[in-house]
Scaffold this motif. Structure first.
Motif, mmCIF file in Angstrom:
data_model
loop_
_atom_site.group_PDB
_atom_site.id
_atom_site.type_symbol
_atom_site.label_atom_id
_atom_site.label_comp_id
_atom_site.label_asym_id
_atom_site.label_seq_id
_atom_site.Cartn_x
_atom_site.Cartn_y
_atom_site.Cartn_z
ATOM 1 N N GLY A 181 3.748 7.706 -18.835
ATOM 2 C CA GLY A 181 3.600 9.071 -19.316
ATOM 3 C C GLY A 181 3.013 10.043 -18.308
ATOM 4 N N GLU A 182 2.564 9.553 -17.162
ATOM 5 C CA GLU A 182 1.974 10.420 -16.138
ATOM 6 C C GLU A 182 3.014 10.743 -15.074
ATOM 7 N N LYS A 183 3.215 12.030 -14.815
ATOM 8 C CA LYS A 183 4.168 12.472 -13.806
ATOM 9 C C LYS A 183 3.571 12.212 -12.421
ATOM 10 N N LEU A 184 4.353 11.595 -11.539
ATOM 11 C CA LEU A 184 3.897 11.292 -10.179
ATOM 12 C C LEU A 184 4.283 12.439 -9.252
ATOM 13 N N ASP A 185 3.472 13.504 -9.289
ATOM 14 C CA ASP A 185 3.755 14.709 -8.495
ATOM 15 C C ASP A 185 3.252 14.609 -7.069
ATOM 16 N N ASP A 186 2.115 13.968 -6.881
ATOM 17 C CA ASP A 186 1.471 13.906 -5.560
ATOM 18 C C ASP A 186 2.125 12.837 -4.714
ATOM 19 N N ASP A 187 2.855 13.244 -3.667
ATOM 20 C CA ASP A 187 3.548 12.289 -2.801
ATOM 21 C C ASP A 187 2.587 11.403 -2.034
ATOM 22 N N LYS A 188 1.340 11.825 -1.874
ATOM 23 C CA LYS A 188 0.368 11.048 -1.095
ATOM 24 C C LYS A 188 -0.445 10.082 -1.950
ATOM 25 N N MET A 189 -0.184 10.064 -3.253
ATOM 26 C CA MET A 189 -0.916 9.157 -4.132
ATOM 27 C C MET A 189 -0.377 7.740 -3.968
ATOM 28 N N LYS B 162 9.937 7.150 -3.157
ATOM 29 C CA LYS B 162 11.076 8.073 -3.188
ATOM 30 C C LYS B 162 12.073 7.744 -2.079
ATOM 31 N N LYS B 163 11.560 7.482 -0.884
ATOM 32 C CA LYS B 163 12.446 7.138 0.241
ATOM 33 C C LYS B 163 13.165 5.823 -0.023
ATOM 34 N N ALA B 164 12.471 4.859 -0.616
ATOM 35 C CA ALA B 164 13.089 3.571 -0.926
ATOM 36 C C ALA B 164 14.184 3.738 -1.983
ATOM 37 N N ASN C 123 0.822 -1.214 0.000
ATOM 38 C CA ASN C 123 0.000 0.000 0.000
ATOM 39 C C ASN C 123 0.859 1.269 0.000
ATOM 40 N N ALA C 124 2.036 1.217 -0.615
ATOM 41 C CA ALA C 124 2.983 2.328 -0.606
ATOM 42 C C ALA C 124 2.458 3.521 -1.408
ATOM 43 N N MET C 125 2.904 4.684 -0.976
ATOM 44 C CA MET C 125 2.595 5.922 -1.685
ATOM 45 C C MET C 125 3.848 6.356 -2.444
ATOM 46 N N VAL C 126 3.707 7.389 -3.251
ATOM 47 C CA VAL C 126 4.833 7.895 -4.042
ATOM 48 C C VAL C 126 5.977 8.310 -3.116
ATOM 49 N N LEU C 127 5.662 8.908 -1.983
ATOM 50 C CA LEU C 127 6.695 9.324 -1.031
ATOM 51 C C LEU C 127 7.484 8.107 -0.522
ATOM 52 N N ASP C 128 6.797 6.991 -0.263
ATOM 53 C CA ASP C 128 7.481 5.769 0.175
ATOM 54 C C ASP C 128 8.439 5.276 -0.902
ATOM 55 N N TYR D 215 17.373 18.458 -4.352
ATOM 56 C CA TYR D 215 17.702 18.871 -5.717
ATOM 57 C C TYR D 215 17.232 17.822 -6.728
ATOM 58 N N VAL D 216 17.480 16.547 -6.417
ATOM 59 C CA VAL D 216 17.097 15.467 -7.332
ATOM 60 C C VAL D 216 15.601 15.502 -7.601
ATOM 61 N N TRP D 217 14.779 15.609 -6.549
ATOM 62 C CA TRP D 217 13.328 15.555 -6.737
ATOM 63 C C TRP D 217 12.773 16.845 -7.342
ATOM 64 N N ARG D 218 13.514 17.973 -7.225
ATOM 65 C CA ARG D 218 13.082 19.199 -7.904
ATOM 66 C C ARG D 218 13.436 19.160 -9.388
ATOM 67 N N THR D 219 14.540 18.475 -9.704
ATOM 68 C CA THR D 219 15.037 18.458 -11.077
ATOM 69 C C THR D 219 14.456 17.305 -11.893
ATOM 70 N N PHE D 220 14.340 16.131 -11.290
ATOM 71 C CA PHE D 220 13.863 14.942 -11.989
ATOM 72 C C PHE D 220 12.525 14.500 -11.406
ATOM 73 N N HIS D 221 11.761 13.782 -12.201
ATOM 74 C CA HIS D 221 10.435 13.353 -11.774
ATOM 75 C C HIS D 221 10.263 11.867 -11.999
ATOM 76 N N LEU D 222 9.426 11.263 -11.168
ATOM 77 C CA LEU D 222 9.029 9.887 -11.403
ATOM 78 C C LEU D 222 7.855 9.917 -12.374
ATOM 79 N N VAL D 223 7.943 9.069 -13.381
ATOM 80 C CA VAL D 223 6.903 9.037 -14.399
ATOM 81 C C VAL D 223 6.459 7.599 -14.584
ATOM 82 N N PHE D 224 5.140 7.391 -14.651
ATOM 83 C CA PHE D 224 4.587 6.060 -14.906
ATOM 84 C C PHE D 224 3.599 6.168 -16.054
#
Length: 171
Positions: free
Chosen positions: A159-167, A124-126, A117-122, A148-157
């Motif tokens: 084609g959708e950018k995973l911006d919401d850390d709580k998703m 990122k930490k992993a 049941n991990a979220m995007v923030l989990d 800096y890494v998370w401001r410059t690069f994004h997680l994408v699934f």
């Protein structure tokens, strides 16, 4: 007021009985120690003298850990495994976790283990933990500014950018 005095009196009586029982038990223990054979005492002294130095103990521990990692369940783990990695592998086997394959821009694929049941923030930490362990094992950059890494690069699934850390990842 009278009830409080009675309560404290009972408490005091209970304490004195417990103290007496403790003294009796302590006396019995002392008798047993006096009856202890001398050869057992000598063995205890020899064990203290034969204590391993720290470096030898680490060598023995690492050998045992290397044998443990050869188990089919844990064979995917590196030899210098951490407790967190072992727990993650066990969680995978029990279906409590999942592996997310993260592809970096340079083409490297990182197998990241997160709970079901991990979220995007989990995630990122992993990723941060995975990269820190990798850098420790291989050497390299000592410090990474993850901000800096998370401001410059994004997680994408897909084609959708995973911006919401709580998703949640499974959504």
């Amino acid at each position: 007021m009278m009830g409080e005095e009675t309560q404290s009196l009972h408490l005091d009586e209970g304490l004195s009985i417990k103290e007496e029982e403790f003294r009796q038990a302590e006396g019995k223990m002392n008798q047993v120690e006096d009856e202890k054979p001398e050869e057992v005492e000598e063995e205890d002294e020899e064990e203290d003298e034969e204590a391993l130095p720290h470096s030898e103990f680490l060598d023995i521990f690492e050998e045992g850990l290397a044998r443990l990692v050869q188990d089919p369940l844990l064979c995917d783990l590196p030899i210098q495994v951490t407790l967190e990695e072992v727990n993650s592998q066990v969680a995978l086997e029990y279906g409590q976790a999942m592996t997310v394959r993260v592809c970096k821009a340079d083409g490297e694929v990182m197998p990241i283990v997160v709970v079901q049941n991990a979220m995007v923030l989990d995630l990122k930490k992993a990723i941060q933990r995975f990269m820190e362990l990798k850098q420790q094992r291989e050497g390299g950059v000592k410090h990474v500014s993850w901000r800096y890494v998370w401001r410059t690069f994004h997680l994408v699934f897909q084609g959708e950018k995973l911006d919401d850390d709580k998703m949640k990842l499974k959504e």
